[in-house]
Motif scaffolding. Structure first.
Motif, PDB file in Angstrom:
ATOM      1  N   PHE A 235       0.867  -1.169   0.000  1.00 26.93           N
ATOM      2  CA  PHE A 235       0.000   0.000   0.000  1.00 26.93           C
ATOM      3  C   PHE A 235       0.908   1.224   0.000  1.00 26.93           C
ATOM      4  O   PHE A 235       2.124   1.114   0.155  1.00 26.93           O
ATOM      5  CB  PHE A 235      -0.911   0.016   1.233  1.00 26.93           C
TER       6      PHE A 235
ATOM      7  N   SER B 294      -1.020  -4.024  -5.056  1.00 26.98           N
ATOM      8  CA  SER B 294      -2.026  -3.974  -4.004  1.00 26.98           C
ATOM      9  C   SER B 294      -3.110  -5.027  -4.194  1.00 26.98           C
ATOM     10  O   SER B 294      -3.756  -5.423  -3.233  1.00 26.98           O
ATOM     11  CB  SER B 294      -2.674  -2.593  -3.948  1.00 26.98           C
TER      12      SER B 294
ATOM     13  N   LEU C 268      -7.038  -2.578   2.302  1.00 30.42           N
ATOM     14  CA  LEU C 268      -7.463  -2.157   0.966  1.00 30.42           C
ATOM     15  C   LEU C 268      -8.594  -2.994   0.382  1.00 30.42           C
ATOM     16  O   LEU C 268      -9.046  -2.724  -0.738  1.00 30.42           O
ATOM     17  CB  LEU C 268      -6.264  -2.202   0.008  1.00 30.42           C
TER      18      LEU C 268
END
Length: 296
Positions: free
Chosen positions: A158, A171, A202
């Motif tokens: 990230f 990611s 995320l």
């Protein structure tokens, strides 16, 4: 769901080494019956001076000491960040090649190497550029990987932007799988280190779909908890990572590696308390993993 036993449990040593030094940190892990280690190669951080001779004797002695303790370095973690923020790309490459060599001496099968990430590589921006740059970045390691037999594990990441944590290089599972496959088309030395704490920042499912996408590419894991907002590296159960689902998907994809926990929240000043905490964490995690397999 496949039954992934016996359970092999390991831990990152970065916090322990900062408190106690390498040798004492490994002593503590042996005392707590945590026999597998993800060793952070702090001696190869951005301040490392390349004009110094490679510390072959240091890593040989550390390996011999670990063998005597019954502790194994199963994977290492290269210095980071890997972006050329203060030094040249050539210096970064040399440090990483030295890290590969150190990993081989320590007996590690894998070295975890962060991708090169910058704010301009926010997820929807510059995708082709960040893919091209990172393919070039990882390919320069192929000679060292081929000479040593160590494999390079790419870690999902990230970026900590002014507005908070945002996606960047690797990611998500589709980009990570594509990069690993394109690298392996050149030389079969690349694989995935799935960091479920990072994924929890995320994704809505704690990285379960991502792990399913990566499948057998996952040979190493970083397991730690957080609140979905910040990268806390807390013990499992202290955040929002869905641990039963995590261990379930690892079993489903046939993961047979070390369940490596990358924790920063255990006591560091009190050695006896640290040993107790590691022992308790090991027992609790072994029980949770076994229960997950049985419930499936």
């Amino acid at each position: 769901m496949k039954h992934a036993l016996p359970i092999r449990l390991g831990i990152s040593d970065v916090s322990l080494v900062k408190h106690y030094g390498e040798a004492a940190a490994f002593d503590i892990m042996a005392e707590a019956a945590v026999p597998y280690v993800d060793h952070h190669l702090e001696r190869f951080d951005p301040a490392y001076r390349l004009e110094r001779e490679f510390p072959f004797d240091f890593y040989t002695a550390l390996r011999n000491g670990n063998d005597a303790r019954g502790v194994s370095v199963v994977q290492t973690h290269a210095f980071h960040p890997t972006e050329a923020l203060r030094v040249s790309e050539a210096e970064i490459t040399e440090r990483l090649c030295r890290s590969v060599r150190a990993s081989a001496i320590l007996g590690a099968k894998y070295i975890v190497v962060h991708p090169q990430k910058e704010l301009r590589y926010a997820y929807e921006a510059c995708k082709d550029e960040r893919m091209t740059r990172n393919l070039k970045f990882y390919r320069v390691l192929i000679p060292a990987l081929g000479e040593t037999g160590v494999k390079c594990a790419l870690e999902n990441m990230f970026y900590r932007a002014p507005e908070g944590i945002v996606p960047t290089v690797l990611s998500y599972g589709d980009e990570m799988a594509e990069m690993i496959d394109r690298l392996n088309a050149d030389a079969p030395f690349f694989c995935a280190c799935m960091d479920f704490g990072h994924a929890n920042l995320l994704t809505d499912d704690g990285g379960i779909a991502m792990a399913d996408t990566l499948g057998s590419r996952i040979v190493a894991v970083h397991l730690h908890d957080n609140d979905g907002i910040d990268d806390l590296h807390a013990s499992p159960g202290k955040g929002s990572v869905p641990w039963r689902n995590v261990f379930g998907v690892l079993s489903d994809i046939g993961f047979d590696g070390v369940y490596n926990f990358e924790l920063h929240d255990y006591p560091g000043a009190d050695r006896a308390a640290t040993v107790r905490r590691l022992s308790e964490t090991r027992s609790a995690l072994e029980t949770l993993i076994k229960d997950t397999c049985r419930l499936s």
